[in-house]
Design a protein around this motif. Structure first.
Motif, PDB file in Angstrom:
ATOM      1  N   SER A   1      54.631 -65.736 -39.267  1.00 51.44           N
ATOM      2  CA  SER A   1      54.941 -65.652 -40.587  1.00 51.44           C
ATOM      3  C   SER A   1      54.566 -64.010 -41.131  1.00 51.44           C
ATOM      4  O   SER A   1      55.174 -63.506 -42.001  1.00 51.44           O
ATOM      5  CB  SER A   1      54.004 -66.422 -41.547  1.00 51.44           C
ATOM      6  N   ALA A   2      53.835 -63.281 -40.105  1.00 48.99           N
ATOM      7  CA  ALA A   2      53.308 -61.961 -40.761  1.00 48.99           C
ATOM      8  C   ALA A   2      53.353 -61.003 -39.477  1.00 48.99           C
ATOM      9  O   ALA A   2      52.445 -60.763 -38.827  1.00 48.99           O
ATOM     10  CB  ALA A   2      52.148 -61.847 -41.433  1.00 48.99           C
TER      11      ALA A   2
ATOM     12  N   THR B   1      45.130 -62.343 -44.894  1.00 47.88           N
ATOM     13  CA  THR B   1      46.029 -62.302 -45.782  1.00 47.88           C
ATOM     14  C   THR B   1      45.647 -61.090 -46.812  1.00 47.88           C
ATOM     15  O   THR B   1      44.653 -60.541 -46.645  1.00 47.88           O
ATOM     16  CB  THR B   1      45.568 -63.603 -46.858  1.00 47.88           C
ATOM     17  N   SER B   2      46.932 -60.797 -47.378  1.00 48.20           N
ATOM     18  CA  SER B   2      46.740 -59.625 -48.264  1.00 48.20           C
ATOM     19  C   SER B   2      47.149 -60.134 -49.880  1.00 48.20           C
ATOM     20  O   SER B   2      47.880 -61.194 -49.874  1.00 48.20           O
ATOM     21  CB  SER B   2      47.679 -58.473 -47.810  1.00 48.20           C
ATOM     22  N   PRO B   3      46.359 -59.596 -50.685  1.00 48.78           N
ATOM     23  CA  PRO B   3      46.740 -59.828 -52.048  1.00 48.78           C
ATOM     24  C   PRO B   3      48.129 -59.838 -52.486  1.00 48.78           C
ATOM     25  O   PRO B   3      48.668 -58.538 -51.848  1.00 48.78           O
ATOM     26  CB  PRO B   3      45.767 -59.107 -53.005  1.00 48.78           C
ATOM     27  N   SER B   4      48.788 -60.520 -53.349  1.00 42.53           N
ATOM     28  CA  SER B   4      50.100 -60.389 -53.766  1.00 42.53           C
ATOM     29  C   SER B   4      50.137 -59.230 -54.698  1.00 42.53           C
ATOM     30  O   SER B   4      49.083 -59.017 -55.634  1.00 42.53           O
ATOM     31  CB  SER B   4      50.641 -61.731 -54.558  1.00 42.53           C
ATOM     32  N   PRO B   5      51.145 -58.325 -54.597  1.00 41.58           N
ATOM     33  CA  PRO B   5      51.101 -57.475 -55.687  1.00 41.58           C
ATOM     34  C   PRO B   5      50.923 -57.766 -57.010  1.00 41.58           C
ATOM     35  O   PRO B   5      51.828 -58.666 -57.367  1.00 41.58           O
ATOM     36  CB  PRO B   5      52.541 -56.390 -55.274  1.00 41.58           C
ATOM     37  N   ARG B   6      50.557 -57.068 -58.031  1.00 37.05           N
ATOM     38  CA  ARG B   6      50.231 -57.369 -59.254  1.00 37.05           C
ATOM     39  C   ARG B   6      51.587 -57.028 -59.820  1.00 37.05           C
ATOM     40  O   ARG B   6      51.958 -55.790 -59.945  1.00 37.05           O
ATOM     41  CB  ARG B   6      49.318 -57.081 -59.943  1.00 37.05           C
ATOM     42  N   ALA B   7      52.299 -57.757 -60.662  1.00 36.63           N
ATOM     43  CA  ALA B   7      53.438 -57.301 -61.632  1.00 36.63           C
ATOM     44  C   ALA B   7      53.088 -56.375 -62.697  1.00 36.63           C
ATOM     45  O   ALA B   7      52.025 -56.495 -63.268  1.00 36.63           O
ATOM     46  CB  ALA B   7      54.266 -58.428 -61.899  1.00 36.63           C
TER      47      ALA B   7
END
Length: 128
Positions: free
Chosen positions: A27-28, A36-42
């Motif tokens: 998957s990566a 895991t990496s944090p999801s980018p903040r919108a």
């Protein structure tokens, strides 16, 4: 098991061992399994306004772009913020230099965008 079966079993064992050793995760690609990496903040509408209007305001101050607001990706209200910031910055640029004018633009744009998106969306109509 024949020769072909033994070869397939060896190949499968090598592939499994390779995945385990390198820690690949389908998957990566290129990332160790389990990481895991944090999801980018919108970015908020206000932050996007500050970045976009700030960029085009500095371009306009430098004389590199001051034209159709839609081609810049701005709304009419954002373009009003740009024009006010650049108009305020031009005399400051003449008296105090480019750096002072850019600082003024940054403040003016931040204030204008904060007011525009105070309630979470633009004030006025969709193109205001």
């Amino acid at each position: 098991m024949g020769r072909a079966g033994t070869a397939r079993a060896c190949l499968l064992a090598v592939l499994v061992a390779g995945l385990t050793v390198t820690g690949c995760d389908a998957s990566a690609p290129g990332r160790p399994a389990g990481s895991t990496s944090p999801s980018p903040r919108a970015a908020s509408d206000e932050e996007l306004c500050v970045k976009l209007v700030g960029h085009w305001s500095r371009e306009a101050l430098d004389g590199d772009g001051y034209g159709d607001y839609q081609s810049m990706g701005l709304s009419n209200g954002q373009y009003d913020i740009l024009r006010a910031a650049v108009a305020a910055a031009r005399p400051v640029e003449r008296r105090q230099g480019v750096e002072a004018a850019r600082e003024l633009i940054d403040r003016q744009v931040r204030t204008g965008c904060a007011g525009r998106y105070r309630g979470g969306g633009p004030t006025g109509g969709p193109w205001q």
